[in-house]
Design a protein around this motif. Structure first.
Motif, PDB file in Angstrom:
ATOM      1  N   VAL A  49       0.843  -1.195   0.000  1.00  0.00           N
ATOM      2  CA  VAL A  49       0.000   0.000   0.000  1.00  0.00           C
ATOM      3  C   VAL A  49       0.879   1.245   0.000  1.00  0.00           C
ATOM      4  N   SER A  50       0.312   2.334  -0.457  1.00  0.00           N
ATOM      5  CA  SER A  50       1.049   3.597  -0.562  1.00  0.00           C
ATOM      6  C   SER A  50       0.896   4.416   0.702  1.00  0.00           C
ATOM      7  N   ALA A  54      -5.108   6.723   2.479  1.00  0.00           N
ATOM      8  CA  ALA A  54      -5.680   6.354   3.774  1.00  0.00           C
ATOM      9  C   ALA A  54      -5.960   4.854   3.782  1.00  0.00           C
ATOM     10  N   VAL A  55      -5.604   4.187   4.873  1.00  0.00           N
ATOM     11  CA  VAL A  55      -5.759   2.745   4.979  1.00  0.00           C
ATOM     12  C   VAL A  55      -6.745   2.427   6.093  1.00  0.00           C
ATOM     13  N   THR A  56      -7.689   1.545   5.805  1.00  0.00           N
ATOM     14  CA  THR A  56      -8.636   1.083   6.812  1.00  0.00           C
ATOM     15  C   THR A  56      -8.536  -0.443   6.899  1.00  0.00           C
ATOM     16  N   PHE A  57      -9.246  -0.999   7.861  1.00  0.00           N
ATOM     17  CA  PHE A  57      -9.257  -2.451   7.989  1.00  0.00           C
ATOM     18  C   PHE A  57      -9.830  -3.086   6.720  1.00  0.00           C
ATOM     19  N   ALA A  62      -9.143  -6.472   1.656  1.00  0.00           N
ATOM     20  CA  ALA A  62      -9.208  -6.776   0.227  1.00  0.00           C
ATOM     21  C   ALA A  62      -7.998  -7.560  -0.243  1.00  0.00           C
ATOM     22  N   ARG A  63      -6.909  -7.521   0.549  1.00  0.00           N
ATOM     23  CA  ARG A  63      -5.684  -8.224   0.176  1.00  0.00           C
ATOM     24  C   ARG A  63      -5.549  -9.576   0.886  1.00  0.00           C
ATOM     25  N   ILE A  64      -6.416  -9.860   1.825  1.00  0.00           N
ATOM     26  CA  ILE A  64      -6.337 -11.119   2.571  1.00  0.00           C
ATOM     27  C   ILE A  64      -6.915 -12.246   1.726  1.00  0.00           C
ATOM     28  N   HIS A  65      -6.271 -13.388   1.776  1.00  0.00           N
ATOM     29  CA  HIS A  65      -6.725 -14.553   1.009  1.00  0.00           C
ATOM     30  C   HIS A  65      -8.173 -14.872   1.373  1.00  0.00           C
ATOM     31  N   PRO A  66      -9.033 -15.108   0.368  1.00  0.00           N
ATOM     32  CA  PRO A  66     -10.460 -15.349   0.655  1.00  0.00           C
ATOM     33  C   PRO A  66     -10.708 -16.467   1.661  1.00  0.00           C
ATOM     34  N   GLU A  67      -9.849 -17.496   1.663  1.00  0.00           N
ATOM     35  CA  GLU A  67     -10.052 -18.609   2.594  1.00  0.00           C
ATOM     36  C   GLU A  67      -9.733 -18.228   4.035  1.00  0.00           C
ATOM     37  N   ASP A  68      -9.000 -17.138   4.236  1.00  0.00           N
ATOM     38  CA  ASP A  68      -8.613 -16.720   5.586  1.00  0.00           C
ATOM     39  C   ASP A  68      -9.388 -15.495   6.079  1.00  0.00           C
ATOM     40  N   LEU A  69     -10.117 -14.846   5.174  1.00  0.00           N
ATOM     41  CA  LEU A  69     -10.697 -13.543   5.491  1.00  0.00           C
ATOM     42  C   LEU A  69     -11.665 -13.583   6.666  1.00  0.00           C
ATOM     43  N   ASP A  70     -12.617 -14.495   6.661  1.00  0.00           N
ATOM     44  CA  ASP A  70     -13.605 -14.544   7.755  1.00  0.00           C
ATOM     45  C   ASP A  70     -12.937 -14.790   9.096  1.00  0.00           C
ATOM     46  N   ARG A  71     -11.943 -15.657   9.111  1.00  0.00           N
ATOM     47  CA  ARG A  71     -11.233 -15.959  10.361  1.00  0.00           C
ATOM     48  C   ARG A  71     -10.513 -14.722  10.889  1.00  0.00           C
ATOM     49  N   VAL A  72      -9.864 -13.971   9.996  1.00  0.00           N
ATOM     50  CA  VAL A  72      -9.140 -12.766  10.410  1.00  0.00           C
ATOM     51  C   VAL A  72     -10.118 -11.707  10.923  1.00  0.00           C
ATOM     52  N   LYS A  73     -11.219 -11.507  10.207  1.00  0.00           N
ATOM     53  CA  LYS A  73     -12.206 -10.507  10.641  1.00  0.00           C
ATOM     54  C   LYS A  73     -12.767 -10.854  12.019  1.00  0.00           C
ATOM     55  N   THR A  74     -13.049 -12.117  12.245  1.00  0.00           N
ATOM     56  CA  THR A  74     -13.596 -12.541  13.534  1.00  0.00           C
ATOM     57  C   THR A  74     -12.635 -12.245  14.668  1.00  0.00           C
ATOM     58  N   VAL A  75     -11.350 -12.562  14.452  1.00  0.00           N
ATOM     59  CA  VAL A  75     -10.355 -12.351  15.504  1.00  0.00           C
ATOM     60  C   VAL A  75     -10.157 -10.873  15.779  1.00  0.00           C
ATOM     61  N   LEU A  94      -0.539 -10.561  -3.056  1.00  0.00           N
ATOM     62  CA  LEU A  94       0.155  -9.368  -3.519  1.00  0.00           C
ATOM     63  C   LEU A  94       0.683  -9.644  -4.912  1.00  0.00           C
ATOM     64  N   ASP A  95       0.085  -8.970  -5.912  1.00  0.00           N
ATOM     65  CA  ASP A  95       0.396  -9.246  -7.316  1.00  0.00           C
ATOM     66  C   ASP A  95       0.104 -10.729  -7.586  1.00  0.00           C
ATOM     67  N   ASP A  96       1.127 -11.472  -8.016  1.00  0.00           N
ATOM     68  CA  ASP A  96       0.923 -12.894  -8.304  1.00  0.00           C
ATOM     69  C   ASP A  96       1.470 -13.802  -7.209  1.00  0.00           C
TER      70      ASP A  96
END
Length: 332
Positions: A49-50, A54-57, A62-75, A94-96
């Motif tokens: 990110v630049s 402005a950076v928010t949660f 948007a960069r978190i792997h879809p399989e991990d996103l719900d777990r990260v948000k919950t924590v 990040l990129d590829d």
């Protein structure tokens, strides 16, 4: 670093920054009320990110792997209701590339300043990749042990089918096991031994244990060019052939006295295309088609170590497996 008058060590901001840089620690803060996240330079690079944005949660989500996103948000949502220190690891895209991030902080409002929580990010990609390789190796070893038992049973059946007395069966089985040993020696030569083999020789040695000596002219046919095979690729190719042959003696053409196996090759520019064609075996039940760890292991080995691919066809006559191998990789 500085020392206080009492002799205690004093860490100023610059020296703390040097220490965190040396440890590869990235710093972050999160405002509960505004959802704004502040990142130091290392964290910005880590997340791609630049500093002018402005950076928010949600931005980082948007960069978190879809399989991990719900777990990260919950924590992270529950951190202000938890007790003590917490940490969570997850993947980001990040990129590829995929990176593994470890986030650490204090919950239950510990260390909060004006509704702002503080913590650190660590790039643990190397550690996670090492763990994945270890798990893959453990899985491969477990799979090979299971295959050894299946192979021993299959070779015993082959020996019993082609002999009439217990003595003949014992001799036949011993010869088949010795052939496996010769195949191992060919792909894993000792000190001072030649570390390259010819493709036809390698396949003949690898497949010899599965052949019925009395019907060699019609049961097993190998027609491939005399290409050199390097030690690294020979080991991978041996793994692939062993897996295919084991499946064949369990479910396919080599499980039947009338079954045949034809291995042939065609040259296509920089690739070698090998056809593994089975005929005369029992009808293959869809649930018996190779799957699971063995199939994944073959696909992974061919892709990463032989620079190629594998495809399966299941016509009524028998399995047809197409191996595409880079000739450059084959010679290594």
């Amino acid at each position: 670093m500085l020392w206080s008058g009492s002799g205690d060590l004093v860490w100023d901001a610059e020296r703390r920054r040097i220490a965190t840089d040396a440890a590869g620690v990235a710093l972050w803060s999160w405002n509960f009320d505004t959802d704004e996240i502040a990142l130091d330079e290392r964290a910005q690079t880590l997340w791609g990110v630049s500093s002018n944005r402005a950076v928010t949660f949600e931005t980082l989500s948007a960069r978190i792997h879809p399989e991990d996103l719900d777990r990260v948000k919950t924590v992270f949502t529950a951190t202000h209701k938890m007790t003590g220190a917490y940490e969570i690891d997850f993947r980001i895209l990040l990129d590829d590339s995929i990176r593994w991030i470890l986030a650490r902080g204090q919950s239950e409002d510990v260390g909060i300043v004006n509704r702002v929580m503080f913590g650190v990010f660590l790039d643990v990609s190397d550690r996670k990749q090492a763990e994945e390789k270890h798990e893959m190796l453990a899985g491969e070893m477990n799979h090979r042990v299971k295959n050894l038992f299946a192979l021993a049973s299959a070779l015993t059946s082959l020996a019993a089918r082609s002999t009439e007395t217990k003595a003949e069966m014992a001799e036949d089985l011993t010869e088949r096991l010795a052939a496996l040993g010769r195949a191992h020696s060919l792909v894993r030569p000792g000190p001072g031994q030649e570390n390259k083999a010819l493709l036809a020789e390698l396949l003949a040695v690898l497949l010899a244990p599965y052949d019925d000596q009395t019907t060699i002219s019609r049961r097993l046919r190998i027609s491939v060019p005399e290409l050199p095979v390097g030690e690294a690729s020979a080991t991978t190719l041996a793994l692939v052939v062993h897996e295919l042959a084991t499946n064949s003696v369990k479910y396919g053409a080599l499980s039947a006295a009338s079954g045949t196996l034809d291995v042939s090759c065609t040259d296509e520019d920089s690739d070698l295309v090998m056809l593994w064609t089975e005929r005369g075996g029992p009808p293959l039940d869809p649930c018996q088609r190779p799957k699971g760890f063995g199939s994944k292991l073959i696909a992974r080995s061919i892709s990463f170590q032989l620079g190629g691919s594998i495809t399966y066809d299941w016509p009524p006559q028998g399995a047809v497996v197409t191996l595409r191998i880079s000739k450059t990789c084959l010679a290594r």
